[in-house]
Design a protein around this motif. Structure first.
Motif, mmCIF file in Angstrom:
data_model
loop_
_atom_site.group_PDB
_atom_site.id
_atom_site.type_symbol
_atom_site.label_atom_id
_atom_site.label_comp_id
_atom_site.label_asym_id
_atom_site.label_seq_id
_atom_site.Cartn_x
_atom_site.Cartn_y
_atom_site.Cartn_z
ATOM 1 N N VAL A 11 40.786 24.034 45.904
ATOM 2 C CA VAL A 11 40.879 24.880 47.100
ATOM 3 C C VAL A 11 39.467 25.080 47.664
ATOM 4 N N ASP A 12 39.316 24.870 48.982
ATOM 5 C CA ASP A 12 37.978 24.920 49.579
ATOM 6 C C ASP A 12 37.355 26.312 49.583
ATOM 7 N N GLU A 13 38.097 27.283 50.074
ATOM 8 C CA GLU A 13 37.514 28.612 50.241
ATOM 9 C C GLU A 13 38.254 29.675 49.434
ATOM 10 N N PRO A 14 37.526 30.472 48.648
ATOM 11 C CA PRO A 14 38.193 31.558 47.930
ATOM 12 C C PRO A 14 38.769 32.585 48.899
ATOM 13 N N GLY A 15 39.922 33.105 48.566
ATOM 14 C CA GLY A 15 40.432 34.250 49.307
ATOM 15 C C GLY A 15 41.560 33.972 50.284
ATOM 16 N N GLY A 16 41.780 32.705 50.641
ATOM 17 C CA GLY A 16 42.865 32.414 51.586
ATOM 18 C C GLY A 16 44.227 32.365 50.905
ATOM 19 N N ASP A 17 45.255 32.012 51.690
ATOM 20 C CA ASP A 17 46.620 31.953 51.144
ATOM 21 C C ASP A 17 46.726 30.935 50.015
ATOM 22 N N SER A 18 46.102 29.775 50.238
ATOM 23 C CA SER A 18 46.187 28.710 49.254
ATOM 24 C C SER A 18 45.506 29.149 47.950
ATOM 25 N N TRP A 19 44.364 29.799 48.097
ATOM 26 C CA TRP A 19 43.651 30.336 46.931
ATOM 27 C C TRP A 19 44.546 31.298 46.151
ATOM 28 N N ASP A 20 45.158 32.243 46.849
ATOM 29 C CA ASP A 20 46.005 33.241 46.181
ATOM 30 C C ASP A 20 47.156 32.568 45.433
ATOM 31 N N GLU A 21 47.767 31.577 46.102
ATOM 32 C CA GLU A 21 48.915 30.899 45.506
ATOM 33 C C GLU A 21 48.510 30.136 44.241
ATOM 34 N N LYS A 22 47.407 29.383 44.324
ATOM 35 C CA LYS A 22 46.968 28.585 43.166
ATOM 36 C C LYS A 22 46.448 29.480 42.049
ATOM 37 N N LEU A 23 45.821 30.564 42.440
ATOM 38 C CA LEU A 23 45.318 31.513 41.434
ATOM 39 C C LEU A 23 46.479 32.145 40.674
ATOM 40 N N GLU A 24 47.525 32.493 41.404
ATOM 41 C CA GLU A 24 48.687 33.098 40.756
ATOM 42 C C GLU A 24 49.329 32.104 39.781
ATOM 43 N N GLN A 25 49.412 30.838 40.211
ATOM 44 C CA GLN A 25 50.000 29.822 39.317
ATOM 45 C C GLN A 25 49.177 29.648 38.049
ATOM 46 N N LEU A 26 47.857 29.582 38.226
ATOM 47 C CA LEU A 26 46.991 29.410 37.058
ATOM 48 C C LEU A 26 47.100 30.620 36.134
ATOM 49 N N SER A 27 47.063 31.795 36.725
ATOM 50 C CA SER A 27 47.129 33.017 35.932
ATOM 51 C C SER A 27 48.445 33.093 35.148
ATOM 52 N N GLU A 28 49.548 32.720 35.787
ATOM 53 C CA GLU A 28 50.846 32.729 35.091
ATOM 54 C C GLU A 28 50.878 31.723 33.940
ATOM 55 N N THR A 29 50.370 30.519 34.219
ATOM 56 C CA THR A 29 50.380 29.467 33.194
ATOM 57 C C THR A 29 49.546 29.891 31.983
ATOM 58 N N ILE A 30 48.368 30.422 32.246
ATOM 59 C CA ILE A 30 47.473 30.800 31.145
ATOM 60 C C ILE A 30 48.006 32.034 30.401
ATOM 61 N N THR A 31 48.475 33.019 31.144
ATOM 62 C CA THR A 31 48.997 34.230 30.494
ATOM 63 C C THR A 31 50.156 33.888 29.562
#
Ligand SMILES: [Fe+2]
Ligand SMILES: [Fe+2]
Length: 164
Positions: free
Chosen positions: A87-107
């Motif tokens: 993801v190019d820029e932190p904080g956008g919609d794409s960032w939030d979506e990918k961050l949520e996926q990563l956080s769920e997978t790791i948790t």
């Protein structure tokens, strides 16, 4: 500081959670936090797979299936990590979506690893062996950190290997 492998792994798991909190915050340097998380996630998982899982498996202290499943979850984590790194820029919609996926997978993985592999290690491995394994874990983890294992090219290569 303890060199008990179970304690060392748990301490890293708590660091992952702190870094996820930073990555969700609109204050602070999310690029730096992502670099730190990426390096630590990869070094931690590689050290577990290289030093910890095989030893526990060989001595039959931990179920084969648990170990295989743990490694599969590491591969899923690396894929989700790569998606966020791309993801190019932190904080956008794409960032939030990918961050949520990563956080769920790791948790999910941390929860399972703590309930299965780490509890089995607690119940069946002597303190001396846990300390020796902890030292091997730290050495291996440092080896990967020294290779700058959190950079996107490295993560991409890991994902490619796990998919082939
Ligand atoms: Fe872990
Ligand atoms: Fe793990």
């Amino acid at each position: 500081m303890s060199s008990d492998v179970v304690e060392l792994i748990l301490a890293d798991h708590r660091k992952f959670e702190d870094l996820f909190r930073e990555l969700r915050s609109s204050e602070g340097d999310r690029r730096t936090a992502l670099g730190d998380l990426s390096a630590l996630l990869v070094a931690h998982a590689q050290a577990e797979e290289t030093e910890v899982y095989p030893t526990l498996r060989k001595s039959s202290q931990v179920d084969d299936e648990e170990v295989e499943h743990g490694a599969e979850e590491h591969a899923e984590g690396h894929e989700a990590l790569l998606d966020l790194l791309e993801v190019d820029e932190p904080g956008g919609d794409s960032w939030d979506e990918k961050l949520e996926q990563l956080s769920e997978t790791i948790t999910h993985h941390l929860d399972e690893e703590e309930r299965t592999i780490l509890n089995d290690a607690r119940a069946t491995v002597t303190q001396q062996r846990r300390d020796e394994l902890g030292e091997a874990f730290l050495r291996s983890r440092q080896h990967y950190l020294d290779k700058d294992c959190g950079r996107i090219e490295y993560v991409r290569e890991l994902v490619r290997e796990s998919q082939s």
